[in-house]
Every structure is written in structure tokens, then in C-alpha cells.
Design a protein around this motif. Structure first.
Motif, PDB file in Angstrom:
ATOM      1  N   ASP A 149      10.288  -9.072   5.747  1.00 30.77           N
ATOM      2  CA  ASP A 149       9.841  -7.738   5.866  1.00 30.77           C
ATOM      3  C   ASP A 149       8.288  -7.502   6.218  1.00 30.77           C
ATOM      4  N   VAL A 150       7.488  -8.184   5.707  1.00 26.21           N
ATOM      5  CA  VAL A 150       6.112  -7.913   5.901  1.00 26.21           C
ATOM      6  C   VAL A 150       5.836  -8.349   7.312  1.00 26.21           C
ATOM      7  N   VAL A 151       6.280  -9.436   8.021  1.00 25.66           N
ATOM      8  CA  VAL A 151       6.280  -9.778   9.338  1.00 25.66           C
ATOM      9  C   VAL A 151       6.825  -8.690  10.308  1.00 25.66           C
ATOM     10  N   GLN A 152       8.135  -8.318   9.893  1.00 22.93           N
ATOM     11  CA  GLN A 152       8.490  -7.277  10.838  1.00 22.93           C
ATOM     12  C   GLN A 152       7.749  -5.929  10.858  1.00 22.93           C
ATOM     13  N   GLU A 153       7.117  -5.439   9.707  1.00 24.42           N
ATOM     14  CA  GLU A 153       6.599  -4.621   9.554  1.00 24.42           C
ATOM     15  C   GLU A 153       5.211  -4.563  10.430  1.00 24.42           C
ATOM     16  N   ALA A 154       4.735  -5.676  10.374  1.00 21.51           N
ATOM     17  CA  ALA A 154       3.463  -6.281  11.123  1.00 21.51           C
ATOM     18  C   ALA A 154       3.724  -6.163  12.560  1.00 21.51           C
ATOM     19  N   MET A 155       4.928  -6.686  12.865  1.00 22.17           N
ATOM     20  CA  MET A 155       5.293  -6.451  14.538  1.00 22.17           C
ATOM     21  C   MET A 155       5.314  -5.161  14.991  1.00 22.17           C
ATOM     22  N   ILE A 156       5.983  -4.231  14.090  1.00 21.27           N
ATOM     23  CA  ILE A 156       6.027  -2.906  14.479  1.00 21.27           C
ATOM     24  C   ILE A 156       4.544  -2.128  14.664  1.00 21.27           C
ATOM     25  N   LYS A 157       3.657  -2.743  13.720  1.00 20.66           N
ATOM     26  CA  LYS A 157       2.335  -2.125  13.728  1.00 20.66           C
ATOM     27  C   LYS A 157       1.591  -2.649  15.159  1.00 20.66           C
ATOM     28  N   TRP A 187      -5.785 -11.562  16.875  1.00 21.55           N
ATOM     29  CA  TRP A 187      -5.577 -10.148  16.635  1.00 21.55           C
ATOM     30  C   TRP A 187      -4.247  -9.874  15.761  1.00 21.55           C
ATOM     31  N   ILE A 188      -3.415 -10.226  16.093  1.00 18.45           N
ATOM     32  CA  ILE A 188      -2.031 -10.092  15.471  1.00 18.45           C
ATOM     33  C   ILE A 188      -1.892 -10.598  14.166  1.00 18.45           C
ATOM     34  N   HIS A 189      -2.455 -11.965  14.087  1.00 24.47           N
ATOM     35  CA  HIS A 189      -2.556 -12.484  12.730  1.00 24.47           C
ATOM     36  C   HIS A 189      -3.269 -11.735  11.588  1.00 24.47           C
ATOM     37  N   GLN A 190      -4.443 -10.946  12.201  1.00 25.33           N
ATOM     38  CA  GLN A 190      -5.111 -10.242  11.403  1.00 25.33           C
ATOM     39  C   GLN A 190      -4.323  -9.042  10.854  1.00 25.33           C
ATOM     40  N   ILE A 191      -3.424  -8.342  11.746  1.00 23.83           N
ATOM     41  CA  ILE A 191      -2.551  -7.231  11.298  1.00 23.83           C
ATOM     42  C   ILE A 191      -1.448  -7.749  10.301  1.00 23.83           C
ATOM     43  N   VAL A 192      -0.986  -9.004  10.412  1.00 24.77           N
ATOM     44  CA  VAL A 192       0.105  -9.653   9.509  1.00 24.77           C
ATOM     45  C   VAL A 192      -0.630  -9.821   8.265  1.00 24.77           C
ATOM     46  N   ASP A 229      -1.294  -5.465   1.929  1.00 23.85           N
ATOM     47  CA  ASP A 229      -0.721  -4.111   1.484  1.00 23.85           C
ATOM     48  C   ASP A 229       0.364  -4.571   0.641  1.00 23.85           C
ATOM     49  N   ALA A 230       1.271  -5.372   0.847  1.00 19.94           N
ATOM     50  CA  ALA A 230       2.327  -5.728   0.027  1.00 19.94           C
ATOM     51  C   ALA A 230       1.859  -6.338  -1.179  1.00 19.94           C
ATOM     52  N   LEU A 231       1.040  -7.035  -1.194  1.00 19.13           N
ATOM     53  CA  LEU A 231       0.670  -7.533  -2.520  1.00 19.13           C
ATOM     54  C   LEU A 231       0.044  -6.471  -3.501  1.00 19.13           C
ATOM     55  N   ASP A 232      -0.703  -5.823  -3.075  1.00 21.47           N
ATOM     56  CA  ASP A 232      -1.306  -4.526  -3.668  1.00 21.47           C
ATOM     57  C   ASP A 232      -0.447  -3.674  -4.123  1.00 21.47           C
ATOM     58  N   LYS A 233       0.918  -3.643  -3.615  1.00 19.96           N
ATOM     59  CA  LYS A 233       1.804  -2.446  -4.351  1.00 19.96           C
ATOM     60  C   LYS A 233       2.647  -3.202  -5.373  1.00 19.96           C
ATOM     61  N   ARG A 234       2.248  -4.617  -5.788  1.00 13.69           N
ATOM     62  CA  ARG A 234       2.955  -5.175  -6.703  1.00 13.69           C
ATOM     63  C   ARG A 234       2.250  -4.723  -8.182  1.00 13.69           C
ATOM     64  N   ARG A 235       3.356  -4.817  -9.124  1.00 13.09           N
ATOM     65  CA  ARG A 235       2.642  -4.453 -10.514  1.00 13.09           C
ATOM     66  C   ARG A 235       1.408  -5.351 -10.975  1.00 13.09           C
ATOM     67  N   PRO A 236       0.303  -4.837 -11.398  1.00 11.21           N
ATOM     68  CA  PRO A 236      -0.845  -5.910 -11.734  1.00 11.21           C
ATOM     69  C   PRO A 236      -0.476  -6.682 -12.918  1.00 11.21           C
ATOM     70  N   GLN A 237      -1.166  -7.728 -12.911  1.00 12.06           N
ATOM     71  CA  GLN A 237      -0.720  -8.922 -13.831  1.00 12.06           C
ATOM     72  C   GLN A 237      -1.895  -8.517 -14.982  1.00 12.06           C
ATOM     73  N   ALA A 238      -1.728  -9.100 -16.293  1.00 15.92           N
ATOM     74  CA  ALA A 238      -2.105  -8.957 -17.341  1.00 15.92           C
ATOM     75  C   ALA A 238      -3.538  -9.685 -17.098  1.00 15.92           C
ATOM     76  N   PRO A 239      -4.451  -9.220 -17.591  1.00 18.19           N
ATOM     77  CA  PRO A 239      -5.826  -9.667 -17.189  1.00 18.19           C
ATOM     78  C   PRO A 239      -6.204 -11.069 -17.996  1.00 18.19           C
ATOM     79  N   LEU A 240      -6.920 -11.757 -17.184  1.00 19.54           N
ATOM     80  CA  LEU A 240      -7.398 -13.112 -17.694  1.00 19.54           C
ATOM     81  C   LEU A 240      -8.712 -13.006 -18.163  1.00 19.54           C
ATOM     82  N   LEU A 241      -9.491 -11.920 -17.988  1.00 23.73           N
ATOM     83  CA  LEU A 241     -10.875 -11.703 -18.207  1.00 23.73           C
ATOM     84  C   LEU A 241     -11.077 -10.632 -19.019  1.00 23.73           C
ATOM     85  N   ASP A 242     -12.128 -10.767 -19.856  1.00 17.23           N
ATOM     86  CA  ASP A 242     -12.485  -9.517 -20.844  1.00 17.23           C
ATOM     87  C   ASP A 242     -13.239  -8.474 -20.173  1.00 17.23           C
ATOM     88  N   ASP A 243     -13.748  -7.555 -20.852  1.00 17.35           N
ATOM     89  CA  ASP A 243     -14.580  -6.556 -20.186  1.00 17.35           C
ATOM     90  C   ASP A 243     -15.932  -6.933 -19.598  1.00 17.35           C
TER      91      ASP A 243
END
Length: 217
Positions: free
Chosen positions: A50-58, A75-80, A86-100
Motif C-alpha cells: 500500500d505504501v509503495v503504491q501510494e508513493a507511485m501515485i504521488k 527522488w522517487i526513493h525519497q517520496i517512498v 507518514d504510515a508509521l506516524d499513523k500507528r498507535r504510539p508505543q508505551a514510553p521507555l523514557l521518563d519525563d
């Protein structure tokens, strides 16, 4: 087919069948590399497709912005890669391993110490190189599964030699923010590689003990 910047610029200007044919060749000759990189980060061939297909459309939509400077494959690789981030950012964030304060949490520190103690208890054990590689691979796979974005960026830095300016452009962050993020990537990786580090340390001589032995002779 010619995959040079000039040829790509001409295909972009001609549009239609020309750019379609050009992108089919790119997919045939470079698509597997794009899929492998996306699959390694996402741990899913379906999502990678899905990511590669979306990138090719872009690429199709943005080809008119290519000015014929540099390598069009890069240039294409950078778009990929942007699409993958973007796909990774949409994933649910993991529990933090670092404190404040940015330090490892108490639970993580305890796990690191436990692994280190168990390995140091057998300092005479010498692990063959291929055994260490297997441990390293297992540690990285666990890191990539739980922190895919950070693992992907570290893979680009370590394996592919991307520098801070490359990562800065991919993440669209300031130089300072990029340096901080890469530092966070390394901090997040530490507990996952604790087993590997402990095994390596267990196979190395104790410099302090060696010094005492030399002084005693």
C-alpha cells in the motif's frame, strides 16, 4: 529504457503513456528494494504494498515538479520514504521507555541490569561471531516491532549512511530537532540491545582485573 534525469524529465513533459512506461520500468527494477524497506519497517507486506503504491501515485502527481537535477530514482526513493514515515506516524504510539527527564524508566533499567548480571555471571563463555549476530538480529527485530519509526531512522543512518541533513529533509524538521530525534532513537534502542551488549561485555577481559594481575607480577 533510459532512467536518467533527462529521460525522466522528457517522460514527465510527454505524460500519458511515456510516464506510465517509465514508472513500470522503475517498479520492475527498483520496486523490490522499496517493498523490502517498507516491509522491514511496517512488518507487513500488505501495508508495504500500500505504501509503495501510494508513493507511485504521488510520483505521478508530482512528476512535473522534477527539474531534471540529480538522480530521479533517488527522488522517487525519497517520496517512498516520506510515504513510509507518514504510515508509521499513523500507528498507535508505543508505551514510553523514557521518563519525563529523558532517562530510561525504572522498569527498563531493572531489565537491563538483570540481563547484564545473567551474562556476566558466566564471563568464561565465548560466543562465536555468528551467535552474536543472531542475538543482534533478534534484538533489532524486537526493537523494530515495538518502535518501527525509530528503528527505520536508525537503519537509514547506520546501514545506508544517511546523514543528519538527509534525515532532516525526510522528517521535515529543523537541524536541532533532527539531532534530538536521532538521539532519542538511540536511547530507545538501548534497552532492546541490552542482551547483545551484555554478551559482548561478558566475552571481553576485565581491564581492571588484568591491570591488577600485571601489577601483582
Amino acid at each position: 529504457m533510459d532512467l536518467s534525469g533527462d529521460a525522466f524529465s522528457k517522460a514527465c513533459r510527454d505524460g500519458g503513456h511515456q510516464i506510465e512506461s517509465w514508472l513500470r520500468v522503475v517498479d520492475r527494477e527498483h520496486g523490490a528494494r522499496f517493498y523490502r524497506e517498507a516491509a522491514a519497517a511496517l512488518r507487513s507486506w500488505q501495508e508495504a504494498e500500500d505504501v509503495v503504491q501510494e508513493a507511485m501515485i504521488k510520483v505521478w502527481q508530482r512528476c512535473a515538479s522534477f527539474r531534471g537535477v540529480g538522480d530521479p530514482i533517488a527522488w522517487i526513493h525519497q517520496i517512498v520514504r516520506h510515504t513510509l514515515l507518514d504510515a508509521l506516524d499513523k500507528r498507535r504510539p508505543q508505551a514510553p521507555l523514557l521518563d519525563d527527564s529523558g532517562e530510561l524508566t525504572a522498569e527498563v533499567q531493572a531489565a537491563v541490569l538483570k540481563l547484564a548480571d545473567s551474562a556476566v555471571a558466566r564471563p568464561e563463555q565465548q560466543l562465536a561471531e555468528h551467535q552474536l549476530e543472531q542475538v543482534f538480529k533478534r534484538c533489532f527485530e524486537r526493537f523494530a516491532a515495538e518502535c518501527p519509526l525509530h528503528a527505520t531512522v536508525l537503519r537509514w543512518v547506520v546501514d545506508e549512511g544517511l546523514d543528519n541533513s538527509d534525515i532532516e529533509r525526510l522528517l521535515d524538521r529543523s537541524p536541532g530537532a533532527t539531532r534530538e530525534f536521532i538521539s532519542q532513537c538511540r536511547k530507545k534502542a538501548r534497552p532492546y540491545f541490552a542482551e547483545w551488549h551484555a554478551l559482548v561485555a561478558a566475552g571481553e577481559p576485565d581491564d581492571g582485573q588484568a591491570g591488577r594481575e600485571r601489577r601483582g607480577r
